[in-house]
Design a protein around this motif. Structure first.
Motif, PDB file in Angstrom:
ATOM      1  N   UNK A  65       1.990   6.152   1.181  1.00 51.78           N
ATOM      2  CA  UNK A  65       1.006   5.584   2.248  1.00 51.78           C
ATOM      3  C   UNK A  65      -0.265   4.819   1.829  1.00 51.78           C
ATOM      4  N   UNK A  66      -0.726   5.305   1.051  1.00 50.12           N
ATOM      5  CA  UNK A  66      -2.030   4.746   0.458  1.00 50.12           C
ATOM      6  C   UNK A  66      -1.847   3.345  -0.270  1.00 50.12           C
ATOM      7  N   UNK A  67      -0.948   3.420  -1.240  1.00 47.23           N
ATOM      8  CA  UNK A  67      -0.466   2.063  -1.725  1.00 47.23           C
ATOM      9  C   UNK A  67      -0.097   1.000  -0.646  1.00 47.23           C
ATOM     10  N   UNK A  68       0.645   1.374   0.466  1.00 50.94           N
ATOM     11  CA  UNK A  68       0.939   0.611   1.728  1.00 50.94           C
ATOM     12  C   UNK A  68      -0.283   0.051   2.324  1.00 50.94           C
ATOM     13  N   UNK A  69      -1.374   1.014   2.489  1.00 53.24           N
ATOM     14  CA  UNK A  69      -2.306   0.569   3.065  1.00 53.24           C
ATOM     15  C   UNK A  69      -3.150  -0.365   2.275  1.00 53.24           C
ATOM     16  N   UNK A  70      -3.334  -0.082   1.051  1.00 58.98           N
ATOM     17  CA  UNK A  70      -4.159  -0.997   0.238  1.00 58.98           C
ATOM     18  C   UNK A  70      -3.455  -2.450   0.139  1.00 58.98           C
ATOM     19  N   UNK A  71      -2.189  -2.246   0.169  1.00 58.38           N
ATOM     20  CA  UNK A  71      -1.549  -3.624   0.325  1.00 58.38           C
ATOM     21  C   UNK A  71      -1.751  -4.470   1.401  1.00 58.38           C
ATOM     22  N   UNK A  72      -1.748  -3.824   2.487  1.00 61.43           N
ATOM     23  CA  UNK A  72      -1.906  -4.287   4.048  1.00 61.43           C
ATOM     24  C   UNK A  72      -3.634  -4.535   4.047  1.00 61.43           C
ATOM     25  N   UNK A  73      -4.321  -4.242   3.108  1.00 63.81           N
ATOM     26  CA  UNK A  73      -5.876  -4.513   3.273  1.00 63.81           C
ATOM     27  C   UNK A  73      -5.846  -5.736   2.314  1.00 63.81           C
ATOM     28  N   UNK A  95      11.047   4.039  -5.367  1.00 68.93           N
ATOM     29  CA  UNK A  95      10.308   5.024  -4.206  1.00 68.93           C
ATOM     30  C   UNK A  95      10.010   3.573  -3.248  1.00 68.93           C
ATOM     31  N   UNK A  96      10.451   2.644  -3.476  1.00 68.93           N
ATOM     32  CA  UNK A  96      10.152   1.638  -2.161  1.00 68.93           C
ATOM     33  C   UNK A  96       8.796   0.826  -2.365  1.00 68.93           C
ATOM     34  N   UNK A  97       8.461   0.777  -3.742  1.00 72.94           N
ATOM     35  CA  UNK A  97       6.856   0.340  -3.970  1.00 72.94           C
ATOM     36  C   UNK A  97       7.084  -0.888  -4.610  1.00 72.94           C
ATOM     37  N   UNK A  98       8.015  -1.448  -5.374  1.00 72.07           N
ATOM     38  CA  UNK A  98       8.221  -2.590  -6.087  1.00 72.07           C
ATOM     39  C   UNK A  98       7.774  -3.766  -5.645  1.00 72.07           C
ATOM     40  N   UNK A  99       7.997  -3.779  -4.152  1.00 76.36           N
ATOM     41  CA  UNK A  99       7.469  -5.198  -3.359  1.00 76.36           C
ATOM     42  C   UNK A  99       5.898  -5.117  -3.194  1.00 76.36           C
ATOM     43  N   UNK A 100       5.279  -4.020  -3.273  1.00 73.87           N
ATOM     44  CA  UNK A 100       3.761  -3.998  -3.436  1.00 73.87           C
ATOM     45  C   UNK A 100       2.969  -4.210  -4.655  1.00 73.87           C
TER      46      UNK A 100
END
Length: 200
Positions: A65-73, A95-100
């Motif tokens: 959640x935190x990495x998604x938030x940072x990417x969105x910011x 983990x579905x994080x590679x695109x971030x």
């Protein structure tokens, strides 16, 4: 260890051996069981790890959640790890994080690896970042040393496997991943205010 008929290791025992790349991990593990590691041991471990890196691995609480938030910011995110690049990429994908992630600097991606600051600088450059606007997060003394050597403030990840003593030299400590965004912003703000010329 099983291939040699030897006992394995607990997670705590394993954590005490990691952080310096595959060769050192295999060397330490073999030494703990009275063996001298060789290149065949390293190759066997690397193959096993590549095939099974995602089997029992899970992100720490709050990471996704935190990495998604940072990417969105609009934070540009990168991973600098002494783990080989291929399993690091596999883990991020699982983990579905590679695109971030803008760049991954693995232990085999460059001629150097942490604690050498050039590993962190090369990863940062690959992500299109600059040291004066970057913050590192890590849970090992090698992370702190690489970051400070590269001129980056480092947030020590107290939730990780490194002992509290490994935080020496870090700019801040986070008890949980969810604390990272506020700490990172504060560190960048502090750096900016330190660079601003004094009022006349």
């Amino acid at each position: 260890m099983q291939t040699h008929g030897l006992a394995g290791f607990t997670p705590a025992e394993t954590a005490a051996m990691v952080g310096d790349g595959v060769a050192k991990l295999v060397e330490r593990a073999c030494a703990a069981r009275g063996r001298k590691a060789d290149t065949a041991d390293q190759a066997a471990f690397a193959a096993d790890y590549a095939a099974n890196a995602t089997v029992a691995s899970r992100p720490y609480p709050g990471v996704v959640e935190t990495l998604r938030r940072l990417a969105a910011e609009d934070w540009r995110l990168a991973v600098c790890t002494n783990k080989p690049e291929a399993p690091a990429r596999a883990l991020l994908h699982a983990f579905g994080l590679d695109t971030l992630i803008a760049a991954i600097g693995g232990g085999d991606s460059f001629p150097v690896r942490k604690p050498d600051p050039r590993h962190m600088l090369a990863t940062l450059a690959a992500a299109g970042g600059s040291p004066d606007r970057a913050v590192a997060v890590g849970d090992h003394a090698n992370d702190v040393a690489a970051a400070t050597g590269a001129g980056l403030p480092c947030i020590f990840a107290a939730w990780g496997y490194g002992s509290p003593a490994m935080a020496i030299g870090s700019a801040a400590t986070a008890a949980a991943f969810t604390e990272v965004p506020a700490l990172a912003c504060a560190l960048l703000d502090r750096r900016q205010s330190d660079q601003d010329p004094p009022p006349r």
